[in-house]
Design a protein around this motif. Sequence first.
Motif, short mmCIF file in Angstrom:
data_model
loop_
_atom_site.label_atom_id
_atom_site.label_comp_id
_atom_site.label_asym_id
_atom_site.label_seq_id
_atom_site.Cartn_x
_atom_site.Cartn_y
_atom_site.Cartn_z
N MET A 1 0.85 -1.19 0.00
CA MET A 1 0.00 0.00 0.00
C MET A 1 0.89 1.25 0.00
N THR A 2 0.63 2.14 -0.93
CA THR A 2 1.42 3.37 -1.00
C THR A 2 0.52 4.58 -0.81
N ALA A 3 1.10 5.67 -0.36
CA ALA A 3 0.38 6.92 -0.17
C ALA A 3 1.40 8.04 -0.06
N ASP A 4 0.91 9.25 -0.09
CA ASP A 4 1.81 10.39 0.10
C ASP A 4 2.17 10.55 1.57
N TYR A 5 1.15 10.45 2.43
CA TYR A 5 1.38 10.70 3.85
C TYR A 5 0.63 9.68 4.70
N LEU A 6 1.27 9.28 5.80
CA LEU A 6 0.62 8.48 6.83
C LEU A 6 0.44 9.38 8.04
N ILE A 7 -0.81 9.61 8.42
CA ILE A 7 -1.13 10.42 9.58
C ILE A 7 -1.34 9.49 10.77
N VAL A 8 -0.58 9.70 11.84
CA VAL A 8 -0.70 8.88 13.04
C VAL A 8 -1.50 9.65 14.08
N GLY A 9 -2.71 9.16 14.36
CA GLY A 9 -3.59 9.83 15.30
C GLY A 9 -4.72 10.55 14.58
N GLN A 10 -5.93 10.41 15.12
CA GLN A 10 -7.08 11.04 14.48
C GLN A 10 -7.92 11.81 15.49
N GLY A 11 -7.22 12.65 16.26
CA GLY A 11 -7.92 13.62 17.09
C GLY A 11 -8.20 14.86 16.25
N ILE A 12 -8.33 15.98 16.90
CA ILE A 12 -8.57 17.24 16.18
C ILE A 12 -7.43 17.52 15.21
N ALA A 13 -6.19 17.42 15.70
CA ALA A 13 -5.03 17.74 14.86
C ALA A 13 -4.93 16.79 13.66
N GLY A 14 -4.98 15.48 13.91
CA GLY A 14 -4.85 14.52 12.82
C GLY A 14 -5.97 14.61 11.81
N SER A 15 -7.20 14.81 12.30
CA SER A 15 -8.36 14.90 11.41
C SER A 15 -8.24 16.10 10.48
N LEU A 21 -4.78 17.97 3.72
CA LEU A 21 -3.94 17.32 2.71
C LEU A 21 -4.80 16.73 1.59
N THR A 22 -5.90 16.07 1.96
CA THR A 22 -6.78 15.46 0.97
C THR A 22 -7.40 16.52 0.06
N GLN A 23 -7.80 17.63 0.64
CA GLN A 23 -8.40 18.71 -0.16
C GLN A 23 -7.40 19.30 -1.14
N ARG A 24 -6.13 19.15 -0.85
CA ARG A 24 -5.09 19.66 -1.75
C ARG A 24 -4.61 18.58 -2.73
N GLY A 25 -5.31 17.45 -2.74
CA GLY A 25 -5.01 16.43 -3.74
C GLY A 25 -4.02 15.37 -3.34
N HIS A 26 -3.65 15.30 -2.07
CA HIS A 26 -2.68 14.31 -1.61
C HIS A 26 -3.39 13.03 -1.15
N HIS A 27 -2.74 11.91 -1.35
CA HIS A 27 -3.29 10.63 -0.92
C HIS A 27 -2.82 10.35 0.51
N VAL A 28 -3.77 10.21 1.42
CA VAL A 28 -3.48 10.12 2.84
C VAL A 28 -3.98 8.81 3.42
N LEU A 29 -3.18 8.22 4.30
CA LEU A 29 -3.62 7.11 5.14
C LEU A 29 -3.66 7.60 6.58
N ILE A 30 -4.66 7.18 7.33
CA ILE A 30 -4.73 7.47 8.76
C ILE A 30 -4.51 6.18 9.53
N GLY A 182 5.43 -1.20 8.00
CA GLY A 182 4.81 -2.47 7.66
C GLY A 182 4.73 -2.62 6.15
N LYS A 183 3.52 -2.82 5.64
CA LYS A 183 3.32 -2.97 4.20
C LYS A 183 3.06 -1.64 3.50
N CYS A 184 3.14 -0.54 4.26
CA CYS A 184 2.87 0.79 3.69
C CYS A 184 4.18 1.46 3.31
N LYS A 185 4.15 2.19 2.21
CA LYS A 185 5.28 3.02 1.79
C LYS A 185 4.74 4.42 1.52
N VAL A 186 5.28 5.41 2.22
CA VAL A 186 4.80 6.78 2.10
C VAL A 186 5.99 7.74 1.99
#
Length: 356
Positions: A1-15, A21-30, A182-186
């Motif tokens: 699995m590939t993406a531009d960014y891996l965001i660790v944490g989904q509180g206010i800051a991570g969300s 990032l998504t609104q600017r066209g980047h592929h994000v994993l949380i 793991g299996k992710c590359k970002v």
Amino acid sequence: MTADYLIVGQGIAGSILAWTLTQRGHHVLILNDPTLPAASKVSGGIFNPLTGKKLSRTWKADDLFPFAHAFYADMQEQLGGDFLHDCDVYRPYRSIEEQNSYLAQTADPNIAKYVIDHTDDAKFSPFIENPYGGLQITQSGWVDCVQMLQKIEAYFVDKNQYLFERIDYKKIDIQEDGVGYGKCKVKKILFCEGYEARQNPFFNWLPFNPVKGQSLIAFMEDYSVPEIINQGAFVLPIDEKGTCRLGATYTWHDINWETTADGREYLEGKIKTFLKAPYTILEQQVGIRPSTKDRRPFVGIHPEYSALGIFNGLGTKGVSLAPYFANQFVKFLETGEEIDSEANIERIFSLYFRSK
């Protein structure tokens, strides 16, 4: 699995960072473990340009608040729901001296822009002790953080861009052209872990100053004040049925996720000095805010590992700060545009090199 960014944490800051990032066209994993306690889940979500006993203007208020209003309105429209609530803050004066002091401050145009000229004190009197009247602050309100976080989670789950697991720092593999997990590359891993960042081996040198906060969920029959009341403690109407949040405590000791009888007694003591309406306590909640020693966010890239970044330290004003600084961070990641020097973690790089 590939993406531009891996965001660790989904509180206010991570969300908010993931959404920006998504609104600017980047592929994000949380990557997030929802079983962990989180301050965002119990946050009142209040945004208020004038705070404290001295009626201080929030840092960068003229930039933060217009940006935040537009950001949340757009996010709400795209995700659906009803999590943005614009409402004034009413501050009943404690004394004639406080009334005179606050009114003198409102002569300053930088303060006056956030204050209603003529407050209808009589409408608050059935519910609030306000013999000296009160100050009404505008361009304020609150975000239903629980609903917003649920909407963000559902959005990324629907796109198969959400990993329900706890971060394992040993699985981070920093490479020449990015970073593996793991299996992710970002391209980069961006840590938005709140208080949990103190356990992060890459960023545990940052000078956090966590603050424990407790609040109460209460029911008040026939309570019909839509504004937030604030006089050393706040009453935040959550719905039209009479459910309110009463808050909040601020303690820098006994930092844990346990509610306390002392916390409840403190809040009820504060509330009873100005609230006339009877109430019933439904629940007591606790959160640990990821505050910092200089009261400024931690935004930027690790001093040694360019594939690792952080967006944290938003403290008690996360709802106000996050949209503006997420936008700055994303522009920095895209083009190298500078992050505000007071928020950029470069300001404290010396602590990292001193700790090595």
